[in-house]
Design an enzyme around this catalytic site. Structure first.
Site, short mmCIF file in Angstrom:
data_model
loop_
_atom_site.label_atom_id
_atom_site.label_comp_id
_atom_site.label_asym_id
_atom_site.label_seq_id
_atom_site.Cartn_x
_atom_site.Cartn_y
_atom_site.Cartn_z
N ASP A 14 19.43 64.31 44.05
CA ASP A 14 20.08 63.73 42.88
C ASP A 14 19.14 63.13 41.86
O ASP A 14 18.07 62.66 42.19
CB ASP A 14 20.99 62.58 43.32
CG ASP A 14 22.36 63.06 43.71
OD1 ASP A 14 22.67 64.21 43.42
OD2 ASP A 14 23.10 62.26 44.30
N GLU A 43 41.00 36.53 34.10
CA GLU A 43 39.61 36.21 33.73
C GLU A 43 38.71 36.16 34.96
O GLU A 43 37.56 35.70 34.88
CB GLU A 43 39.54 34.87 32.99
CG GLU A 43 40.46 34.77 31.78
CD GLU A 43 39.97 35.58 30.59
OE1 GLU A 43 38.84 35.35 30.14
OE2 GLU A 43 40.72 36.45 30.13
N PRO A 51 31.94 41.28 35.71
CA PRO A 51 31.04 41.62 34.61
C PRO A 51 29.72 40.84 34.66
O PRO A 51 28.77 41.20 33.96
CB PRO A 51 31.83 41.25 33.35
CG PRO A 51 33.12 40.67 33.78
CD PRO A 51 33.18 40.65 35.27
N ARG A 55 30.14 59.90 48.74
CA ARG A 55 29.39 61.17 48.73
C ARG A 55 28.06 61.07 49.45
O ARG A 55 27.42 62.08 49.72
CB ARG A 55 29.26 61.74 47.32
CG ARG A 55 28.51 60.89 46.35
CD ARG A 55 28.58 61.51 44.96
NE ARG A 55 27.80 62.75 44.85
CZ ARG A 55 26.47 62.81 44.83
NH1 ARG A 55 25.74 61.70 44.89
NH2 ARG A 55 25.85 63.97 44.74
C1 JDK Z 1 36.33 42.24 37.71
C2 JDK Z 1 38.79 40.38 35.82
C3 JDK Z 1 38.39 41.06 33.48
C4 JDK Z 1 36.69 39.22 33.29
C5 JDK Z 1 35.92 36.75 30.54
C6 JDK Z 1 34.70 36.11 28.63
C7 JDK Z 1 33.30 37.70 27.32
C8 JDK Z 1 34.67 38.42 29.24
C9 JDK Z 1 38.14 39.66 31.44
N1 JDK Z 1 31.20 45.95 35.11
C10 JDK Z 1 32.36 45.31 34.96
N2 JDK Z 1 32.97 45.14 33.80
N3 JDK Z 1 34.07 44.43 33.96
C11 JDK Z 1 34.22 44.15 35.26
C12 JDK Z 1 35.29 43.32 35.82
C13 JDK Z 1 36.19 42.71 34.94
C14 JDK Z 1 37.14 41.85 35.48
C15 JDK Z 1 37.23 41.60 36.85
C16 JDK Z 1 35.38 43.11 37.18
C17 JDK Z 1 38.26 40.68 37.04
N4 JDK Z 1 38.11 41.08 34.88
C18 JDK Z 1 37.72 39.94 32.73
C19 JDK Z 1 36.10 38.18 32.57
C20 JDK Z 1 36.53 37.89 31.29
N5 JDK Z 1 34.76 37.06 29.74
C21 JDK Z 1 33.45 36.28 27.80
C22 JDK Z 1 33.40 38.66 28.44
C23 JDK Z 1 37.56 38.63 30.74
C24 JDK Z 1 33.14 44.69 35.93
#
Ligand code: JDK
Length: 264
Positions: free
Chosen positions: A174, A121, A94, A159
């Site tokens: 596109d 996490e 994220p 694609r």
């Molecule tokens: C890879 C684990 C889940 C990650 C901590 C704390 C508030 C969250 C859960 N674009 C996108 N969105 N999500 C991902 C993604 C999530 C992932 C992983 C990619 C591996 N998670 C996760 C971090 C937290 N964090 C503060 C936001 C909680 C890619």
């Protein structure tokens, strides 16, 4: 293109058997290898997570299984004898740089990609520092892990691979290639539920059709995604069309959404 995916849920990637990506694999254009991270966990319980340093909720993926997996799969740092070079290693997260069509096109030029799918996490950041070429976010929302983000990226990349989409034009043309959202599309019947197909599309006048599509794409973009217009070089004609519909060239809520509703 070769693609390796490391995950604790290989079954989560089963959509890769289907449709466009599945066909690319069947035709040998795409060679996908799924790996269960737990096969590189050393203890009897196959543990891949541990409590976070500094405290806080949830668990973090331990570095050792990732290290073992990446070393074995081919990210060994030096040139790999089988492939001649190391893969590009991508970690969905994220907090990564945004996934875009331009980045998808760059990935489509690579011979070999490795996607590292975290859970909990996320992955101990030392693994990422040591191995990752790119940390990528597919959007500003939090998924439960990297698997769905990997599916999204692989579909967008596949694609673009030569020979996957029959009509090469439909890839080049596109949305995002032009920097504008596309005009809406129609098929038969000519009138459906009281909604008529725009007469110009049935006129056979390909010059007029091209201009209508460009104008509609422009107005749609100004209305829905004014941020995209910043990066587009608008012609005098484009500016006139925007002005005619009560929008500046940076968009405004003033005009009606051309041929489409704004989500309610
Ligand atoms: C890879 C684990 C889940 C990650 C901590 C704390 C508030 C969250 C859960 N674009 C996108 N969105 N999500 C991902 C993604 C999530 C992932 C992983 C990619 C591996 N998670 C996760 C971090 C937290 N964090 C503060 C936001 C909680 C890619």
């Amino acid at each position: 293109m070769r693609v390796d995916v490391i995950t604790i849920f290989p079954e989560y990637l089963s959509p890769l058997d289907l449709s466009l990506v599945g066909r690319a694999r069947a035709r040998g254009i795409l060679d996908v290898h799924l790996h269960d991270l737990r096969q590189w966990a050393s203890d009897v319980h196959r543990t891949v997570d541990d409590a976070p340093y500094g405290g806080g909720p949830g668990m973090v993926m331990r570095p050792e299984p990732w290290w073992a997996a990446l070393t074995e799969i081919g990210g060994a740092g030096g040139p790999d004898p089988a492939m001649g070079r190391r893969p590009r290693i991508i970690v969905p997260t994220p907090v990564g740089r945004p996934f875009t069509q331009a980045y998808a096109a760059r990935l489509a030029d690579e011979p070999w990609l490795v996607f590292c799918c975290g859970r909990y996490e996320g992955i101990d950041t030392r693994v990422i520092e040591e191995w990752a070429d790119d940390e990528i976010s597919i959007g500003d929302y939090v998924l439960a892990g990297g698997e769905v983000a990997t599916l999204v990226m692989l579909e967008a990349v596949t694609r673009l691979l030569p020979g996957v989409v029959g009509n090469a034009e439909s890839v080049v043309d596109d949305s995002f290639a032009s920097g504008l959202l596309e005009a809406p599309v129609y098929t038969r019947p000519p009138v459906w539920q009281g909604h008529e197909v725009p007469a110009v599309l049935r006129s056979g006048d390909h010059g007029a059709i091209g201009r209508w599509r460009r104008d509609t794409a422009l107005l749609r973009t100004a209305h829905r995604r004014p941020d995209l217009l910043e990066a587009v070089d608008l012609t005098e004609h484009d500016r006139a069309i925007c002005a005619e519909h009560g929008m500046g060239d940076h968009g405004t809520a003033g005009g009606a959404d051309p041929n489409g509703r704004v989500a309610q």
